[in-house]
Design a protein around this motif. Structure first.
Motif, short mmCIF file in Angstrom:
data_model
loop_
_atom_site.label_atom_id
_atom_site.label_comp_id
_atom_site.label_asym_id
_atom_site.label_seq_id
_atom_site.Cartn_x
_atom_site.Cartn_y
_atom_site.Cartn_z
N ASP A 58 0.81 -1.21 0.00
CA ASP A 58 0.00 0.00 0.00
C ASP A 58 0.85 1.27 0.00
O ASP A 58 0.41 2.32 0.42
N GLY A 59 2.11 1.15 -0.42
CA GLY A 59 2.95 2.34 -0.44
C GLY A 59 3.85 2.42 0.78
O GLY A 59 3.80 1.58 1.68
N PRO A 60 4.67 3.47 0.85
CA PRO A 60 5.73 3.53 1.85
C PRO A 60 5.28 3.78 3.28
O PRO A 60 6.07 3.58 4.19
N ILE A 61 4.04 4.22 3.51
CA ILE A 61 3.64 4.53 4.90
C ILE A 61 2.51 3.63 5.39
O ILE A 61 1.95 3.87 6.45
N GLN A 62 2.18 2.60 4.62
CA GLN A 62 1.12 1.67 5.02
C GLN A 62 1.72 0.30 5.34
O GLN A 62 2.78 -0.06 4.82
N PRO A 63 1.07 -0.50 6.22
CA PRO A 63 1.60 -1.83 6.56
C PRO A 63 1.71 -2.73 5.33
O PRO A 63 0.95 -2.59 4.36
N VAL B 215 8.68 1.07 8.06
CA VAL B 215 9.64 1.99 8.68
C VAL B 215 9.59 3.30 7.89
O VAL B 215 9.69 3.29 6.66
N ARG B 216 9.37 4.37 8.59
CA ARG B 216 9.25 5.67 7.93
C ARG B 216 10.63 6.17 7.46
O ARG B 216 11.65 5.96 8.12
#
Length: 344
Positions: free
Chosen positions: A319-324, A341-342
């Motif tokens: 789901d992209g870089p900021i989703q689980p 990991v942000r």
């Protein structure tokens, strides 16, 4: 010839029953008065009526009574039919006794607010292995437990250390009220070692597992386990859903460039991956981290999730870089969610 009243008296069948068996073609009178409709029976039919009366009392179905009447001149055939019916009655009685015992046990469980779960040890061990890795380590972890959530013939197991969540579902024989308990890892590990078929007795005061005379006991933990259903409920489709070969992905992750991060004074490795233009999973570099379809997760956590998923194929949901990141076993019975990991 004998009238219907006399036959009723001699056989023990009511007049209405004789009329019924006439209509059913089981015992048709030898003659019927064309004017009055009065039924007359032969002496041989009185014998048949007595047989019918006995068979009726022991609950033989009408079709089998008719067959027995046709077999009256073959006593061995009638005896075989009676033997088969007796076996059915005995089997039915045994089934009824088992059901009565089950009902008594259920009443006992309800009285004690106890839930009993029975299932194969191998199936339980496999499902525990699919979630155990995600539980917080004892004694410092916030949730050093596996959640047992039982109801409607389904046992759901869940574990989390707040950085990842693993869930497994398996069918089970469940008696008693629904139950939701966080069970300590020492109890869970003891249960994983039991063979054969396991019986779990669960209450808010204590838990007990038994198999083949071996017993494991423990007490539920007073922890507030997160609502895993809410955490795993999707409201939108993922950006990408990709089927991957588990072994191939494990090799890619193990060979990936390592990015280091630190949390609470502890260092850990990252793996960054996403999709290539053809939609296949690929390992990415740190410079690609911000791309829409790339995600970074704890490398060790991902490898453990792949191990828990087993051999064969897995389904990744990105789901992209900021989703689980979701790692699912096809069919939906087991899955893991890894927090990203942000890139701060």
């Amino acid at each position: 010839m004998r009238g219907i009243g006399e036959v009723a008296k001699a056989s023990g069948l009511a007049v209405s029953a004789l009329r019924f068996y006439d209509g059913a073609g089981v015992l048709v009178p030898a003659s019927v008065d064309p004017v009055t409709g009065y039924r007359w029976y032969s002496d041989a039919q009185v014998r048949a009526a007595r047989l019918i009366a006995g068979l009726r009392r022991v609950g033989l179905p009408v079709a089998e009574i008719a067959a027995a009447v046709r077999e009256m001149d073959e006593p061995d055939a009638v005896r075989r039919r009676l033997h088969r019916h007796r076996r059915r009655l005995e089997d039915g009685l045994a089934d009824a006794q088992r059901e009565l015992l089950r009902i008594h046990a259920l009443l006992d469980l309800e009285e004690k607010l106890m839930t009993r779960i029975t299932l194969p040890a191998a199936a339980l061990a496999a499902s525990l292995d699919a979630v155990r890795f995600a539980a917080a380590a004892e004694p410092d972890g916030l949730l050093p437990a596996v959640l047992f959530d039982a109801g409607d013939s389904l046992l759901t197991l869940a574990a989390t250390d707040r950085y990842r969540l693993a869930v497994a579902e398996l069918p089970a024989a469940i008696e008693g009220p629904p139950v939701r308990l966080s069970l300590p890892l020492a109890f869970v590990d003891g249960v994983r070692a039991l063979p054969g078929e396991i019986t779990l007795d669960l209450t808010g005061e204590g838990v007990r597992a038994e198999s083949g005379g071996a017993v494991v006991e423990g007490k539920p933990l007073a922890v507030d386990f997160p609502d895993y259903r809410r955490l795993t409920r999707r409201t939108t489709e993922p950006v990408a859903r990709v089927t991957v070969d588990t072994q191939r992905l494990r090799e890619m992750v193990q060979a990936a460039p390592v990015a280091k991060r630190e949390h609470d004074g502890s260092a850990y490795d990252l793996v960054i991956f996403g999709l290539d233009p053809e939609g296949s999973v690929r390992v990415a570099t740190e410079s690609e981290w911000s791309a829409e379809r790339h995600v970074a997760v704890n490398r060790e956590f991902l490898l453990q999730a792949l191990d828990a998923g087993g051999a064969g194929q897995l389904l990744l949901e990105l789901d992209g870089p900021i989703q689980p990141l979701a790692v699912r076993v096809p069919g939906g019975s087991r899955f893991s969610i890894l927090m990203p990991v942000r890139n701060d």
